[in-house]
Design an enzyme around this catalytic site. Structure first.
Site, mmCIF file in Angstrom:
data_model
loop_
_atom_site.group_PDB
_atom_site.id
_atom_site.type_symbol
_atom_site.label_atom_id
_atom_site.label_comp_id
_atom_site.label_asym_id
_atom_site.label_seq_id
_atom_site.Cartn_x
_atom_site.Cartn_y
_atom_site.Cartn_z
ATOM 1 N N LYS A 42 53.577 6.167 37.863
ATOM 2 C CA LYS A 42 52.209 6.570 37.624
ATOM 3 C C LYS A 42 51.369 5.424 37.081
ATOM 4 O O LYS A 42 50.166 5.471 37.056
ATOM 5 C CB LYS A 42 52.190 7.705 36.580
ATOM 6 C CG LYS A 42 52.986 8.916 36.957
ATOM 7 C CD LYS A 42 53.095 9.846 35.701
ATOM 8 C CE LYS A 42 54.233 10.808 35.859
ATOM 9 N NZ LYS A 42 54.517 11.524 34.605
ATOM 10 N N ASP A 102 57.831 -6.752 34.647
ATOM 11 C CA ASP A 102 58.522 -7.036 33.392
ATOM 12 C C ASP A 102 59.847 -7.734 33.717
ATOM 13 O O ASP A 102 59.839 -8.905 34.073
ATOM 14 C CB ASP A 102 58.704 -5.695 32.664
ATOM 15 C CG ASP A 102 59.239 -5.814 31.255
ATOM 16 O OD1 ASP A 102 58.937 -6.803 30.586
ATOM 17 O OD2 ASP A 102 59.970 -4.902 30.809
#
Ligand code: IMP
Ligand code: MG
Length: 180
Positions: A42, A102
């Protein structure tokens, strides 16, 4: 909610110009291509909504939901498809739209899955990049909005435990929120 934010990294105005710059570059590069934006839900939903409106060439959009985080702030590396794409990728120049790169584990697995469906090309567009945290060597951002150091950030779609996505800016979460 606001009390949990240590500092603001990118204000609404800054995000606006970061996204505009990306859209301009993408519009240049995909002039003669068959662009399909794939938003990874999301976290990228706010970025996607803003980015697609800065793109001036024709494009299709689709959404995919993968989960790699059990809870907390570390990636597990195991990608589970929670919601798959509707569109058949053959003939499309795919641009994966991510909130943040990340460790790179999520995109590394996702890219392999999508490559196996024979799109014409695949590139990655991430709003934020944390290069210090990378543990895979096969993933880099073809388009990257901004770099952030190794701190946990929230807002503009990014969450901690499903909260803070609705903040209009990107801010650093106070450590006490996730260390308690
Ligand atoms: P990776 O597999 O470690 O690259 O994790 C990528 C995903 O982890 C992103 O799509 C985010 O959903 C989440 N993530 C990584 N860092 C942060 C952060 O600082 N704030 C919020 N979510 C993050
Ligand atoms: Mg995400």
């Amino acid at each position: 909610m606001l009390n949990d934010i240590e500092k603001v990294y990118y204000s609404e105005e800054q995000l606006h110009s970061i996204v505009e710059k990306l859209g301009k570059q993408i519009s240049e590069d995909y002039k003669d291509k068959n662009l399909l934006l794939v938003s990874v839900l999301k976290g990228s939903v706010v970025f996607m909504a803003d980015l697609m409106r800065t793109i001036t060439v024709p494009c299709a959009i689709d959404f995919m939901c993968v989960s790699s985080y059990k809870s907390g702030t570390e990636s597990s590396g195991v990608v589970k498809i929670v919601k798959d794409l509707d569109i058949n990728l053959e003939g499309y120049d795919l641009l994966i739209v991510e909130d943040i790169l990340d460790s790179g584990k999520t995109l590394s697995s996702l890219k392999k899955i999508l490559m196996s469906r024979n799109p014409k090309s695949i590139r990655i567009c991430t709003l934020l990049d944390k290069p210090e945290r990378r543990v895979v060597d096969d993933i880099f951002a073809d388009y990257s909005g901004a770099e952030v150091p190794d701190e946990f950030v929230v807002g503009y779609g990014l969450d901690y435990d499903e909260k803070y996505r609705n903040l209009p800016y990107i801010g650093v979460l106070k450590r006490k929120v996730y260390e308690k």
